[in-house]
Design a protein around this motif. Structure first.
Motif, PDB file in Angstrom:
ATOM      1  N   LEU A 114       0.980  -1.377   0.079  1.00 25.77           N
ATOM      2  CA  LEU A 114       0.112   0.071  -0.132  1.00 25.77           C
ATOM      3  C   LEU A 114       0.672   1.635  -0.634  1.00 25.77           C
ATOM      4  O   LEU A 114       1.106   2.054  -0.409  1.00 25.77           O
ATOM      5  N   LEU A 115       2.096   0.922   1.261  1.00 22.54           N
ATOM      6  CA  LEU A 115       3.078   2.227   0.688  1.00 22.54           C
ATOM      7  C   LEU A 115       3.287   2.616  -0.399  1.00 22.54           C
ATOM      8  O   LEU A 115       3.430   4.235  -0.469  1.00 22.54           O
ATOM      9  N   LEU A 116       3.895   1.292  -0.698  1.00 19.27           N
ATOM     10  CA  LEU A 116       4.563   1.919  -2.540  1.00 19.27           C
ATOM     11  C   LEU A 116       3.413   2.243  -3.546  1.00 19.27           C
ATOM     12  O   LEU A 116       4.067   3.114  -4.416  1.00 19.27           O
ATOM     13  N   TYR A 117       2.859   1.309  -3.485  1.00 13.20           N
ATOM     14  CA  TYR A 117       1.810   1.883  -4.774  1.00 13.20           C
ATOM     15  C   TYR A 117       0.785   3.256  -3.982  1.00 13.20           C
ATOM     16  O   TYR A 117       1.103   3.634  -5.236  1.00 13.20           O
ATOM     17  N   GLU A 118       0.390   4.041  -3.408  1.00 17.86           N
ATOM     18  CA  GLU A 118      -0.466   4.697  -3.141  1.00 17.86           C
ATOM     19  C   GLU A 118       0.560   5.838  -3.108  1.00 17.86           C
ATOM     20  O   GLU A 118       0.090   7.208  -3.034  1.00 17.86           O
ATOM     21  N   ASP A 119       1.331   5.252  -2.174  1.00 16.78           N
ATOM     22  CA  ASP A 119       1.998   6.836  -1.306  1.00 16.78           C
ATOM     23  C   ASP A 119       3.063   7.343  -2.151  1.00 16.78           C
ATOM     24  O   ASP A 119       3.122   8.775  -2.521  1.00 16.78           O
ATOM     25  N   LEU A 120       4.228   5.790  -2.830  1.00 16.10           N
ATOM     26  CA  LEU A 120       5.678   6.653  -3.469  1.00 16.10           C
ATOM     27  C   LEU A 120       5.686   6.257  -4.786  1.00 16.10           C
ATOM     28  O   LEU A 120       6.744   6.739  -6.074  1.00 16.10           O
TER      29      LEU A 120
END
Length: 189
Positions: A114-120
């Motif tokens: 989620l962090l990689l896809y949505e934030d970064l």
């Protein structure tokens, strides 16, 4: 310790090991109150203390890292949250005979995805990690489980939103043409 009269008294057995505070003890700061800025230094201290006392791979340390990573992400510091999730994944290893460990790893991996896809904006890596999460949940819990369905829906949504790179689009089109050619030959033959 503190006596009933409210005054501090020396413990008669000062050498007796006191139980460690629970990583969950700090969770209400982030979950209940939503004061992530105040929770961050507390959670960082818990991670450092647990790592020092119990080791980097201890379940208490890893749980504290997960809480810290969630807090960091909610503060908008995804770059700082990433290594916390990665440390949990590295400590838990690729596979475990313990179902609880596999589930815990999958949760950390889903959060990292989620962090990689949505934030970064690291869509390819986020998709890859989430695909693995869906496979694990399917194997562990089955396709009808709500968690499996949730992660599968997230993966499907991401796939629908992620544009193909020009080379990948060309390869997909060529593969489709090859399939159509084989079907045409099969129908004619």
């Amino acid at each position: 310790g503190e006596a009933e009269d409210g005054e501090e008294h020396e413990s008669e057995d000062a050498e007796e090991e006191q139980p460690a505070p629970s990583a969950r003890g700090f969770d209400p700061l982030t979950q209940g109150l939503g004061d992530y800025a105040a929770a961050r230094p507390l959670e960082e201290a818990v991670v450092a203390g647990f790592a020092s006392r119990f080791g980097e791979d201890d379940e208490r340390t890893l749980t504290a890292r997960m809480h810290l990573a969630r807090t960091l992400r909610r503060l908008g510091d995804s770059a700082a949250a990433r290594p916390e999730y990665e440390a949990v994944l590295a400590a838990k290893g690729e596979s475990s005979p313990n179902a609880s460990q596999r589930t815990s790893r999958a949760i950390a991996q889903a959060n990292l995805a989620l962090l990689l896809y949505e934030d970064l904006g690291e869509h390819a890596e986020g998709l890859r990690l989430m695909h693995e999460v869906v496979e694990l949940w399917t194997a562990e819990l089955g396709t009808a489980h709500p968690d499996t369905q949730q992660w599968a829906a997230t993966l499907a949504r991401w796939k629908a939103m992620t544009p193909m790179a020009p080379g990948a689009a060309r390869a997909a089109a060529q593969a489709q043409l090859a399939r159509e050619s084989v079907l045409a030959v099969a129908v004619e033959g």
